[in-house]
Design a protein around this motif. Structure first.
Motif, PDB file in Angstrom:
ATOM      1  N   CYS A  24       0.837  -1.208   0.000  1.00  0.00           N
ATOM      2  CA  CYS A  24       0.000   0.000   0.000  1.00  0.00           C
ATOM      3  C   CYS A  24       0.867   1.252   0.000  1.00  0.00           C
ATOM      4  O   CYS A  24       0.628   2.182  -0.778  1.00  0.00           O
ATOM      5  N   PHE A  29      -1.319   0.421  -3.574  1.00  0.00           N
ATOM      6  CA  PHE A  29      -2.535  -0.364  -3.398  1.00  0.00           C
ATOM      7  C   PHE A  29      -3.327   0.195  -2.224  1.00  0.00           C
ATOM      8  O   PHE A  29      -2.790   0.917  -1.377  1.00  0.00           O
ATOM      9  N   THR A  30      -4.596  -0.165  -2.134  1.00  0.00           N
ATOM     10  CA  THR A  30      -5.400   0.145  -0.963  1.00  0.00           C
ATOM     11  C   THR A  30      -5.902  -1.175  -0.377  1.00  0.00           C
ATOM     12  O   THR A  30      -6.211  -2.115  -1.110  1.00  0.00           O
ATOM     13  N   LEU A  47      -5.929  -6.624  -1.565  1.00  0.00           N
ATOM     14  CA  LEU A  47      -5.489  -5.284  -1.930  1.00  0.00           C
ATOM     15  C   LEU A  47      -6.151  -4.912  -3.237  1.00  0.00           C
ATOM     16  O   LEU A  47      -6.327  -5.754  -4.120  1.00  0.00           O
ATOM     17  N   LYS A  48      -6.480  -3.637  -3.364  1.00  0.00           N
ATOM     18  CA  LYS A  48      -7.117  -3.151  -4.587  1.00  0.00           C
ATOM     19  C   LYS A  48      -6.249  -2.092  -5.248  1.00  0.00           C
ATOM     20  O   LYS A  48      -5.553  -1.338  -4.579  1.00  0.00           O
ATOM     21  N   MET A  49      -6.333  -2.065  -6.550  1.00  0.00           N
ATOM     22  CA  MET A  49      -5.850  -0.955  -7.344  1.00  0.00           C
ATOM     23  C   MET A  49      -6.903  -0.763  -8.419  1.00  0.00           C
ATOM     24  O   MET A  49      -7.146  -1.675  -9.224  1.00  0.00           O
ATOM     25  N   VAL A  91       0.717  -4.893 -13.552  1.00  0.00           N
ATOM     26  CA  VAL A  91      -0.269  -3.928 -13.078  1.00  0.00           C
ATOM     27  C   VAL A  91      -0.238  -2.720 -14.010  1.00  0.00           C
ATOM     28  O   VAL A  91       0.814  -2.130 -14.239  1.00  0.00           O
TER      29      VAL A  91
END
Length: 141
Positions: A24, A29-30, A47-49, A91
């Motif tokens: 993060c 990432f969040t 984790l999200k992006m 990514v």
């Protein structure tokens, strides 16, 4: 869980909590979800992006991340000499130069500097445990 994403990378880490925090902070990432066991080990992390997820966990106390394994295995050390992605994650980001500068300044191990040309501007980096990532920006026409 994102039902629109057909393929979701699942990565193992020796210290899943540290990995989530590092990813993060360094790669942007969040955190979406964190589940731990009674010992405080990460059993499931998301984790999200953007709209995409990456899942991570600590599979067993005996697991060694790629960097740790390469310290103890001559063959794995040889694999690690190339800057390319070996069992890594690609990514897409909107601003590759800014992403690169932040990742580099926050401690990512840069495996290859920014490269321009088909299929887009990209760089490769290793995280705190040696997992490999390629970040890419596709030019919009």
């Amino acid at each position: 869980m994102n039902n629109n994403q057909q393929i979701i990378p699942m990565l193992a880490y020796e210290d899943g909590i540290a990995a989530m925090n590092w990813l993060c902070n360094v790669f942007g990432f969040t955190e979406n979800m964190r589940m731990t066991d009674e010992a405080g080990r990460l059993t499931h992390g998301e984790l999200k992006m953007g709209k995409s997820l990456v899942i991570l966990a600590e599979p067993t106390p005996h697991y060694q991340g790629p960097a740790h394994h390469a310290q103890n295995c001559e063959i794995a050390a040889k694999w690690s000499t190339v800057p390319y992605i070996i069992n890594g994650v690609l990514v897409y980001v909107d601003d590759i130069v800014a992403h690169y500068n932040i990742a580099k300044s926050k401690g990512a191990i840069i495996l290859s500097e920014l490269e321009y040309g088909f299929p887009g501007t990209r760089y490769r980096a290793s995280d705190l445990e040696g997992q490999r990532w390629m970040f890419m920006q596709i030019e919009k026409n």
